[in-house]
Design a protein around this motif. Structure first.
Motif, PDB file in Angstrom:
ATOM      1  N   LEU A  67       0.844  -1.197   0.000  1.00  0.00           N
ATOM      2  CA  LEU A  67       0.000   0.000   0.000  1.00  0.00           C
ATOM      3  C   LEU A  67       0.877   1.244   0.000  1.00  0.00           C
ATOM      4  N   GLU A  68       0.294   2.365  -0.433  1.00  0.00           N
ATOM      5  CA  GLU A  68       1.004   3.655  -0.411  1.00  0.00           C
ATOM      6  C   GLU A  68       1.536   3.920   1.000  1.00  0.00           C
ATOM      7  N   ASP A  69       2.682   4.596   1.048  1.00  0.00           N
ATOM      8  CA  ASP A  69       3.340   4.878   2.331  1.00  0.00           C
ATOM      9  C   ASP A  69       2.391   5.540   3.330  1.00  0.00           C
ATOM     10  N   HIS A  70       1.640   6.554   2.873  1.00  0.00           N
ATOM     11  CA  HIS A  70       0.805   7.319   3.829  1.00  0.00           C
ATOM     12  C   HIS A  70      -0.327   6.474   4.400  1.00  0.00           C
ATOM     13  N   HIS A  71      -0.814   5.483   3.646  1.00  0.00           N
ATOM     14  CA  HIS A  71      -1.878   4.604   4.180  1.00  0.00           C
ATOM     15  C   HIS A  71      -1.299   3.677   5.258  1.00  0.00           C
ATOM     16  N   ARG A  72      -0.113   3.145   5.013  1.00  0.00           N
ATOM     17  CA  ARG A  72       0.500   2.251   6.011  1.00  0.00           C
ATOM     18  C   ARG A  72       0.842   3.026   7.284  1.00  0.00           C
ATOM     19  N   LEU A  73       1.313   4.258   7.123  1.00  0.00           N
ATOM     20  CA  LEU A  73       1.607   5.111   8.281  1.00  0.00           C
ATOM     21  C   LEU A  73       0.318   5.426   9.049  1.00  0.00           C
ATOM     22  N   ALA A  74      -0.744   5.741   8.316  1.00  0.00           N
ATOM     23  CA  ALA A  74      -2.036   6.056   8.958  1.00  0.00           C
ATOM     24  C   ALA A  74      -2.522   4.868   9.793  1.00  0.00           C
ATOM     25  N   MET A  75      -2.366   3.652   9.261  1.00  0.00           N
ATOM     26  CA  MET A  75      -2.808   2.461  10.000  1.00  0.00           C
ATOM     27  C   MET A  75      -1.965   2.250  11.266  1.00  0.00           C
ATOM     28  N   VAL A  76      -0.646   2.501  11.162  1.00  0.00           N
ATOM     29  CA  VAL A  76       0.206   2.364  12.350  1.00  0.00           C
ATOM     30  C   VAL A  76      -0.228   3.394  13.393  1.00  0.00           C
ATOM     31  N   ARG A  77      -0.472   4.621  12.947  1.00  0.00           N
ATOM     32  CA  ARG A  77      -0.894   5.672  13.905  1.00  0.00           C
ATOM     33  C   ARG A  77      -2.181   5.294  14.630  1.00  0.00           C
ATOM     34  N   ILE A  78      -3.186   4.824  13.874  1.00  0.00           N
ATOM     35  CA  ILE A  78      -4.455   4.500  14.546  1.00  0.00           C
ATOM     36  C   ILE A  78      -4.325   3.255  15.420  1.00  0.00           C
ATOM     37  N   ALA A  79      -3.442   2.329  15.031  1.00  0.00           N
ATOM     38  CA  ALA A  79      -3.239   1.117  15.846  1.00  0.00           C
ATOM     39  C   ALA A  79      -2.611   1.458  17.190  1.00  0.00           C
ATOM     40  N   LEU A  80      -1.816   2.536  17.234  1.00  0.00           N
ATOM     41  CA  LEU A  80      -1.053   2.865  18.451  1.00  0.00           C
ATOM     42  C   LEU A  80      -1.743   3.902  19.344  1.00  0.00           C
ATOM     43  N   GLU A  81      -2.939   4.335  18.963  1.00  0.00           N
ATOM     44  CA  GLU A  81      -3.608   5.404  19.712  1.00  0.00           C
ATOM     45  C   GLU A  81      -3.723   5.121  21.206  1.00  0.00           C
ATOM     46  N   GLU A  82      -3.912   3.861  21.570  1.00  0.00           N
ATOM     47  CA  GLU A  82      -4.098   3.530  22.991  1.00  0.00           C
ATOM     48  C   GLU A  82      -2.813   3.040  23.662  1.00  0.00           C
ATOM     49  N   TYR A  83      -1.690   3.216  22.982  1.00  0.00           N
ATOM     50  CA  TYR A  83      -0.396   2.772  23.531  1.00  0.00           C
ATOM     51  C   TYR A  83       0.550   3.968  23.615  1.00  0.00           C
ATOM     52  N   PRO A  84       0.521   4.710  24.723  1.00  0.00           N
ATOM     53  CA  PRO A  84       1.318   5.947  24.815  1.00  0.00           C
ATOM     54  C   PRO A  84       2.829   5.738  24.668  1.00  0.00           C
ATOM     55  N   LYS A  85       3.340   4.518  24.937  1.00  0.00           N
ATOM     56  CA  LYS A  85       4.793   4.292  24.840  1.00  0.00           C
ATOM     57  C   LYS A  85       5.214   3.860  23.427  1.00  0.00           C
ATOM     58  N   LEU A  86       4.233   3.667  22.543  1.00  0.00           N
ATOM     59  CA  LEU A  86       4.538   3.263  21.162  1.00  0.00           C
ATOM     60  C   LEU A  86       4.200   4.412  20.224  1.00  0.00           C
ATOM     61  N   LYS A  87       5.099   4.726  19.316  1.00  0.00           N
ATOM     62  CA  LYS A  87       4.897   5.865  18.386  1.00  0.00           C
ATOM     63  C   LYS A  87       5.113   5.424  16.945  1.00  0.00           C
ATOM     64  N   ALA A  88       4.390   6.052  16.029  1.00  0.00           N
ATOM     65  CA  ALA A  88       4.587   5.803  14.596  1.00  0.00           C
ATOM     66  C   ALA A  88       5.628   6.787  14.079  1.00  0.00           C
ATOM     67  N   SER A  89       6.528   6.312  13.211  1.00  0.00           N
ATOM     68  CA  SER A  89       7.552   7.195  12.661  1.00  0.00           C
ATOM     69  C   SER A  89       7.624   7.066  11.136  1.00  0.00           C
ATOM     70  N   ASN A  90       7.693   8.231  10.480  1.00  0.00           N
ATOM     71  CA  ASN A  90       7.864   8.250   9.015  1.00  0.00           C
ATOM     72  C   ASN A  90       9.239   8.814   8.654  1.00  0.00           C
ATOM     73  N   ILE A  91      10.190   8.646   9.565  1.00  0.00           N
ATOM     74  CA  ILE A  91      11.525   9.249   9.423  1.00  0.00           C
ATOM     75  C   ILE A  91      12.202   8.863   8.101  1.00  0.00           C
ATOM     76  N   GLU A  92      11.886   7.668   7.591  1.00  0.00           N
ATOM     77  CA  GLU A  92      12.568   7.212   6.368  1.00  0.00           C
ATOM     78  C   GLU A  92      11.932   7.750   5.087  1.00  0.00           C
ATOM     79  N   PHE A  93      10.756   8.355   5.193  1.00  0.00           N
ATOM     80  CA  PHE A  93      10.041   8.794   3.984  1.00  0.00           C
ATOM     81  C   PHE A  93      10.834   9.825   3.178  1.00  0.00           C
TER      82      PHE A  93
END
Length: 196
Positions: free
Chosen positions: A54-80
């Motif tokens: 899938l497009e990069d932004h869709h995969r990032l969006a899914m990681v972000r929503i998956a981690l909403e309830e996990y304050p110690k886990l963050k989504a990163s797009n540093i490699e984009f």
């Protein structure tokens, strides 16, 4: 004096992110000296356009929503924004420059440790960073130089045999794969009609 935050970097295409990724990341952040884990979404290589990715932004969006309830886990797009093809050693240098106050470590499955000697500048990575290794069922052996390395910590995490490939195939076949995904991710995939 505030001590530097320890960040574990968990790289992946997350195509899509699933409960296995969350179990591993959460287990590591709760059972190690890491303060946070950043799930680093790997961009697709423009020279190797995979139809299933899938497009990069869709995969990032899914990681972000998956981690909403996990304050110690963050989504990163540093490699984009890094030049492609990119290597982990470049990402680490970029992160150190951008966040000099943080201490970075790598997180990888045992299967990746078996091929670490083939990575670009792996000696530099091992010299400068700690690596946390979670168990995976895989072929091959770990190089002797890595078996008792002071920078490599084996973590007794649950063995997850769930893969994004398995999930994508399940969706294509019309199988209910909902239990394998965070609910928010399943909803996103379903509404967007992805992988069908």
């Amino acid at each position: 004096m505030i001590s530097a935050k320890k960040i574990g970097l968990y790289f992946g295409t997350f195509n899509p992110i699933h409960v296995g990724h969350l179990i591993i990341a959460n287990h590591l952040v709760e059972n190690s000296d890491l303060d946070e884990i950043w799930l680093v979404v790997t961009p697709h290589n423009p020279h190797k356009k995979k139809k299933t990715l899938l497009e990069d932004h869709h995969r990032l969006a899914m990681v972000r929503i998956a981690l909403e309830e996990y304050p110690k886990l963050k989504a990163s797009n540093i490699e984009f924004d890094l030049p492609q093809p990119n290597y982990t050693t470049n990402t680490l240098a970029h992160l150190e420059e951008k966040y000099p106050e943080k201490i970075f470590s790598l997180i990888m499955g045992e299967d990746n440790l078996k091929s670490l000697h083939k990575w670009k500048n792996y000696e530099v990575i091992l010299d400068r960073y700690s690596i946390y290794v979670y168990p995976r069922i895989s072929e091959g052996t770990i190089e002797t130089q890595f078996t008792d390395h002071p920078k490599i910590t084996k973590v007794d995490a649950p063995i997850m045999e769930l893969s994004s490939t398995f999930i994508r195939k399940g969706i294509q076949s019309g199988i209910n794969i909902r239990p394998m995904l965070p609910h928010t991710v399943w909803k996103y995939l379903d509404e967007m009609n992805f992988y069908k």
